[in-house]
Motif scaffolding. Structure first.
Motif, PDB file in Angstrom:
ATOM      1  N   VAL A  51       0.852  -1.185   0.000  1.00 17.95           N
ATOM      2  CA  VAL A  51       0.000   0.000   0.000  1.00 17.95           C
ATOM      3  C   VAL A  51       0.887   1.233   0.000  1.00 17.95           C
ATOM      4  CG1 VAL A  51      -1.975  -1.114   1.086  1.00 17.95           C
ATOM      5  CG2 VAL A  51      -0.197  -0.118   2.498  1.00 17.95           C
ATOM      6  N   ALA A  52       0.388   2.319  -0.557  1.00 18.87           N
ATOM      7  CA  ALA A  52       1.195   3.527  -0.729  1.00 18.87           C
ATOM      8  C   ALA A  52       1.740   4.093   0.583  1.00 18.87           C
ATOM      9  CB  ALA A  52       0.392   4.577  -1.482  1.00 18.87           C
ATOM     10  N   PRO A  53       0.977   4.168   1.676  1.00 16.95           N
ATOM     11  CA  PRO A  53       1.565   4.734   2.900  1.00 16.95           C
ATOM     12  C   PRO A  53       2.765   3.951   3.414  1.00 16.95           C
ATOM     13  CG  PRO A  53      -0.811   4.749   3.069  1.00 16.95           C
ATOM     14  CD  PRO A  53      -0.455   3.960   1.825  1.00 16.95           C
ATOM     15  N   ALA A  54       2.765   2.639   3.262  1.00 17.36           N
ATOM     16  CA  ALA A  54       3.904   1.843   3.711  1.00 17.36           C
ATOM     17  C   ALA A  54       5.133   2.153   2.858  1.00 17.36           C
ATOM     18  CB  ALA A  54       3.575   0.361   3.637  1.00 17.36           C
TER      19      ALA A  54
ATOM     20  N   VAL B  51       5.722   5.004   1.433  1.00 17.54           N
ATOM     21  CA  VAL B  51       6.161   6.358   1.770  1.00 17.54           C
ATOM     22  C   VAL B  51       7.095   6.310   2.968  1.00 17.54           C
ATOM     23  CG1 VAL B  51       5.348   8.566   2.686  1.00 17.54           C
ATOM     24  CG2 VAL B  51       4.240   7.554   0.711  1.00 17.54           C
ATOM     25  N   TRP B  52       6.761   5.494   3.962  1.00 16.77           N
ATOM     26  CA  TRP B  52       7.652   5.387   5.128  1.00 16.77           C
ATOM     27  C   TRP B  52       8.991   4.778   4.733  1.00 16.77           C
ATOM     28  CZ3 TRP B  52       6.638   8.546   8.652  1.00 16.77           C
ATOM     29  CH2 TRP B  52       5.338   8.849   8.998  1.00 16.77           C
TER      30      TRP B  52
ATOM     31  N   THR C  71       9.412  12.064  -1.456  1.00 25.83           N
ATOM     32  CA  THR C  71       8.590  11.281  -0.535  1.00 25.83           C
ATOM     33  C   THR C  71       7.557  12.156   0.165  1.00 25.83           C
ATOM     34  OG1 THR C  71      10.460   9.792  -0.196  1.00 25.83           O
ATOM     35  CG2 THR C  71       8.699   9.694   1.414  1.00 25.83           C
TER      36      THR C  71
ATOM     37  N   PHE D   4       3.654  11.628   0.027  1.00 21.19           N
ATOM     38  CA  PHE D   4       2.904  11.500   1.274  1.00 21.19           C
ATOM     39  C   PHE D   4       1.737  12.490   1.309  1.00 21.19           C
ATOM     40  CE2 PHE D   4       2.433  12.164   5.938  1.00 21.19           C
ATOM     41  CZ  PHE D   4       2.125  10.850   6.272  1.00 21.19           C
ATOM     42  N   TYR D   5       1.980  13.666   0.774  1.00 20.66           N
ATOM     43  CA  TYR D   5       0.934  14.697   0.747  1.00 20.66           C
ATOM     44  C   TYR D   5      -0.195  14.321  -0.204  1.00 20.66           C
ATOM     45  CZ  TYR D   5      -1.313  19.234   0.170  1.00 20.66           C
ATOM     46  OH  TYR D   5      -2.222  20.233   0.105  1.00 20.66           O
TER      47      TYR D   5
END
Length: 56
Positions: A5-8, A10-11, A50, A54-55
């Protein structure tokens, strides 16, 4: 099928930017300014990209 997934991701990008910036600090400490500038620029661009991802 891709299960990331995209949020993972991004981290992971933030972590990678931190690795580049840490490497730049080590090269700066070792009096190697050319590599330090290259790593700092790469880290800054990774951090900016990144942050934008994230934004969005």
């Amino acid at each position: 099928m891709n299960e990331f997934v995209a949020p993972a991701l991004v981290w992971a990008g933030f972590f990678l930017a931190g690795v580049f910036l840490y490497g730049a600090a080590q090269e700066f400490k070792a009096k190697n300014p050319r590599d330090a500038r290259l790593l700092a620029a790469t880290g800054a661009l990774t951090l900016a990209g990144t942050g934008i991802a994230f934004y969005l």
